[in-house]
Motif scaffolding. Structure first.
Motif, short mmCIF file in Angstrom:
data_model
loop_
_atom_site.label_atom_id
_atom_site.label_comp_id
_atom_site.label_asym_id
_atom_site.label_seq_id
_atom_site.Cartn_x
_atom_site.Cartn_y
_atom_site.Cartn_z
N ARG A 1 124.10 6.08 37.51
CA ARG A 1 124.42 7.62 37.91
C ARG A 1 126.33 7.84 37.00
NH1 ARG A 1 123.74 7.93 43.83
NH2 ARG A 1 121.70 8.25 43.29
N VAL B 1 124.06 14.69 40.45
CA VAL B 1 124.24 13.30 41.36
C VAL B 1 123.65 12.93 39.79
CG1 VAL B 1 122.52 11.84 41.96
CG2 VAL B 1 122.84 14.10 43.16
N LEU B 2 123.18 13.09 38.75
CA LEU B 2 122.92 11.04 37.77
C LEU B 2 123.83 11.83 36.71
CD1 LEU B 2 119.73 12.83 36.20
CD2 LEU B 2 119.76 10.62 38.39
N GLU C 1 127.59 11.77 38.59
CA GLU C 1 128.94 11.78 39.10
C GLU C 1 129.67 10.75 39.75
OE1 GLU C 1 127.21 12.05 43.37
OE2 GLU C 1 126.46 9.75 42.92
N THR D 1 132.17 7.36 44.20
CA THR D 1 132.56 8.23 43.83
C THR D 1 134.06 8.03 44.58
OG1 THR D 1 131.90 9.63 45.76
CG2 THR D 1 130.64 9.48 44.37
#
Length: 254
Positions: free
Chosen positions: A33, A4-5, A7, A234
């Motif tokens: 992120r 997540v960090l 992505e 994303t």
């Protein structure tokens, strides 16, 4: 957590109107992120300075500041040029800048001024940024556009803000048209329609009776909106392109 960090690592993202409120929360989360974020504001201020200091202190991703008015097409084009130059291109556009500008029926001058201001900031400037983004993304393997609309886009706004609702409604139609027309070019387009959002600008204007009447008993935190933007950025939800995501805490349900 590591996924997540990081992505959004490698993503270069412009967030307009990001010195305060939803834009600030969004810029901070995207940078957290892993994205390289172009912060935009009308002019440098203590708000932009504190945000840049906050993001730079992380040292995890790059950050740049671009300033300029978004009151129409010319200003938007200049902002795009500066933002794209900051990191050698962009992968995501977040059209967040906007304002709830009155457009009273009378006097006629107020009506006309209100419409011109709403259309310039809330529709024409985002449209020009979308145009530039489409051309850039289509030539560079695709990209993502996230347009911040409003629940007023669906239900209209009050008598003093008819132009605001109309402009934000136009932004929804624009988003849908982009998704339908440029998906094969790798351009994904989404809209977000928030209701009451807690920001330093809005908190004082939201009466306690309004808060108590909300289904969750509270206004939406700006971070909730930012989380949705981060997910859309994303590119993982490709087949959601063209959709509008309501973030109203069930206050307005379609």
């Amino acid at each position: 957590m590591t996924e997540v960090l990081g992505e959004l690592a490698g993503r270069r993202i412009l967030v307009t109107g990001s010195s305060r409120g939803i834009g600030r929360a969004t810029a901070a989360l995207l940078n957290e992120r892993g994205a390289s974020v172009v912060v935009h504001a009308r002019a440098a201020s203590e708000h932009t300075e504190s945000l840049l200091a906050e993001l730079s202190a992380r040292g995890s991703a790059r950050v740049a500041l671009v300033t300029g008015d978004l009151d129409g097409i010319a200003g938007a084009s200049a902002v795009w040029d500066a933002a794209a130059a900051a990191f050698g291109g962009l992968d995501v556009l977040v059209n967040n800048a906007g304002a709830w500008i009155a457009s009273a029926l009378e006097p006629a001058e107020a009506w006309l001024t209100g419409w011109e201001a709403n259309l310039g900031l809330n529709l024409l400037a985002p449209a020009e940024l979308c145009r530039r983004a489409i051309l850039h993304f289509a030539d560079n393997g695709g990209g993502v556009i996230v347009n911040l609309a409003s629940r007023s886009s669906h239900r209209g706004d009050d008598a003093e803000h008819l132009a605001y609702g109309a402009a934000k409604g136009g932004l929804l139609a624009l988003t849908k048209g982009i998704a339908r027309s440029y998906g094969r070019d790798g351009v994904l387009a989404y809209a977000i329609a928030p209701g009451w959002v807690g920001t330093e600008l809005a908190d004082g204007a939201i009466e306690q009776s309004v808060r108590d009447a909300l289904p969750l008993g509270e206004v939406t935190p700006a971070r909730d909106v930012a989380e949705v933007v981060a997910f859309l950025a994303t590119g993982r939800a490709r087949h959601t392109t063209g959709a509008t995501i309501d973030i109203t805490g069930a206050d307005y349900v379609r």
